[in-house]
Design an enzyme around this catalytic site. Structure first.
Site, mmCIF file in Angstrom:
data_model
loop_
_atom_site.group_PDB
_atom_site.id
_atom_site.type_symbol
_atom_site.label_atom_id
_atom_site.label_comp_id
_atom_site.label_asym_id
_atom_site.label_seq_id
_atom_site.Cartn_x
_atom_site.Cartn_y
_atom_site.Cartn_z
ATOM 1 N N GLU A 4 -5.730 -11.061 -1.053
ATOM 2 C CA GLU A 4 -6.551 -10.887 0.159
ATOM 3 C C GLU A 4 -8.035 -10.877 -0.190
ATOM 4 O O GLU A 4 -8.799 -10.063 0.326
ATOM 5 C CB GLU A 4 -6.181 -9.573 0.863
ATOM 6 C CG GLU A 4 -4.698 -9.406 1.138
ATOM 7 C CD GLU A 4 -4.350 -8.116 1.891
ATOM 8 O OE1 GLU A 4 -5.259 -7.443 2.403
ATOM 9 O OE2 GLU A 4 -3.155 -7.791 1.950
ATOM 10 N N GLU A 9 0.801 -1.236 0.000
ATOM 11 C CA GLU A 9 0.000 0.000 0.000
ATOM 12 C C GLU A 9 0.830 1.280 0.000
ATOM 13 O O GLU A 9 0.546 2.214 0.742
ATOM 14 C CB GLU A 9 -0.951 0.004 1.202
ATOM 15 C CG GLU A 9 -1.880 -1.196 1.216
ATOM 16 C CD GLU A 9 -2.815 -1.220 2.416
ATOM 17 O OE1 GLU A 9 -2.649 -0.380 3.329
ATOM 18 O OE2 GLU A 9 -3.696 -2.083 2.453
HETATM 19 C C1 GLA Z 1 -4.775 -4.725 4.405
HETATM 20 C C2 GLA Z 1 -3.508 -5.455 4.812
HETATM 21 C C3 GLA Z 1 -3.795 -6.752 5.497
HETATM 22 C C4 GLA Z 1 -4.944 -6.645 6.461
HETATM 23 C C5 GLA Z 1 -6.126 -6.108 5.751
HETATM 24 C C6 GLA Z 1 -7.349 -6.090 6.610
HETATM 25 O O1 GLA Z 1 -5.310 -5.203 3.241
HETATM 26 O O2 GLA Z 1 -2.652 -5.713 3.755
HETATM 27 O O3 GLA Z 1 -2.672 -7.148 6.198
HETATM 28 O O4 GLA Z 1 -4.584 -5.838 7.543
HETATM 29 O O5 GLA Z 1 -5.798 -4.805 5.351
HETATM 30 O O6 GLA Z 1 -7.162 -6.347 7.945
#
Ligand code: GLA
Length: 382
Positions: free
Chosen positions: A273, A167
């Site tokens: 994710e 990010e």
């Molecule tokens: C982001 C992070 C993850 C997690 C998610 C939600 O996507 O990369 O590690 O913390 O948020 O918890």
């Protein structure tokens, strides 16, 4: 496709009980019930999940067994993040990550390290010196280097994939995200992280990971970065699309364009994710008021006692649509990981509004596979 026991099928089919295609599909479902999603998609991509410490502490629990049956890749939710791993400088808490890596190895899984450099969940000491003044650029880069050499080095050869930087691109498409890393060290911290990780484990696959991957501005910026890095020999090996999506977002055409854009750069994409938020969107409502205003939270949290069948059907359709897209790009997509295994443990119960009941994953609160799970298996049975 698992072995079918051909003679039995043809007999049943000849007896006119079921058509051959139906029998095949049924056998496939039965075989997968004993194996899992990972087996259904074994010729396409890895199928992963994210686990916390409790999940893998006792490998005999139903959840640990479920994870071992269904998935062939695991990512720690929090155990390797900088804050949880090293709350005091120089004293990493290895017990949890060691167990996770051992669990992965014991089940022949690909272990994903998450995440080396991220602006969230950082330890208190990271950006300051002993006097509590902002740390110098040199010292911050040194801290990044020490963390990466220690962590990647410890699991060299056992953690195959790293989310190196998470990010780091701005929300508003203006380039790099404003963060203490950027403000103190400049954009150089990103490439340093990749270089050091590569030195620490030359065989590991190194990813840049981010959300809102469909966003055209972010896509353009990321492609520029990839080209620049490749030209200058910065070792980036793939891109992580987090995949935090909903029933109605993102725009699929834009999402596909982003897959194409990364593929055109010759890099694999990892869906890192994935989850599908089914609740009404909270955008438009801001601030802490969301969770304190009772009327509002009732409206935003409508399915406290169970998901209505029509919404569950939409969730199933959404997962199928996503996996159809992933299958279309199976040459580019190396892995699809969900963020968590069952609905009860999802962060989506608390984000962006705390204390809701959400249903974003493939297993329900009793660990039973949901219709979405069967829908994905059916994609491969036809
Ligand atoms: C982001 C992070 C993850 C997690 C998610 C939600 O996507 O990369 O590690 O913390 O948020 O918890």
């Amino acid at each position: 496709m698992p072995r079918l026991g051909r003679r039995r099928f043809t007999t049943l089919a000849a007896a006119g009980v079921l058509g051959l295609a139906q029998l095949r599909a049924r056998a496939f479902h039965q075989a997968v019930a004993q194996t899992g999603l990972k087996d259904a998609f074994k010729d396409d991509f890895l199928i992963g999940t994210a686990v916390d410490g409790r999940t893998i502490d006792d490998p005999s629990t139903p959840l640990a067994q479920l994870v071992a049956r269904e998935f062939n890749a695991i990512t720690p939710t929090n155990l390797m993040k900088w804050g949880p791993l090293e709350p005091r400088e120089g004293e990493p808490q290895w017990a949890g990550p060691d167990r996770l890596v051992a669990f992965g190895a014991a089940h022949g899984m690909t272990v994903v390290g998450h995440t080396l450099v991220w602006h969230s969940q950082t330890p208190r000491w990271l950006f300051v010196d002993e006097q509590n003044a902002p740390v110098s650029k040199e010292r911050l880069l040194k801290r990044i280097e020490t963390r990466i050499r220690t962590l990647v080095g410890r699991y060299q050869g056992r953690v195959a994939i790293w989310d190196v930087v998470n990010e780091a691109i701005d929300e508003d498409e203006k380039g790099w995200r404003q963060s203490p890393f950027l403000n103190i060290a400049g954009p150089e911290y990103v490439e340093r992280a990749f270089q050091i990780a590569h030195e620490a484990d030359p065989k590991a696959t190194l990813l840049y990971n981010d959300y809102n991957e469909h966003n055209p501005g972010r896509r353009r910026f990321l492609v520029d970065v990839i080209r620049d890095y490749k030209r200058r020999g910065v070792p980036i090996h793939g891109v992580g699309f987090q995949g935090h999506v909903g029933l109605e977002y993102p725009d699929f055409a834009e999402y596909e364009k982003s897959l194409q854009a990364i593929a055109a750069e010759g890099l694999p994409v990892h869906i890192t994710e994935l989850d599908v938020d089914v609740l009404p969107r909270a955008s438009g409502y801001t601030g802490a008021e969301i969770s304190t205003n009772f009327e509002l939270s009732e409206r935003l949290n409508p399915w406290k006692t169970g998901l209505p069948p029509e919404i569950d059907a939409r969730l199933t359709a959404r997962y199928r649509q996503l996996f159809e897209l992933f299958l279309k790009y199976r040459q580019t997509i190396a892995r699809v990981s969900t963020w968590g295994t069952f609905d009860g443990e999802s962060w989506k119960n608390n984000f962006p509004v705390r204390g809701r009941t959400n249903y974003p994953l493939l297993f329900d609160r009793e660990l039973k596979p949901k219709a979405a799970h069967a829908g994905l298996i059916a994609l491969k049975a036809r």
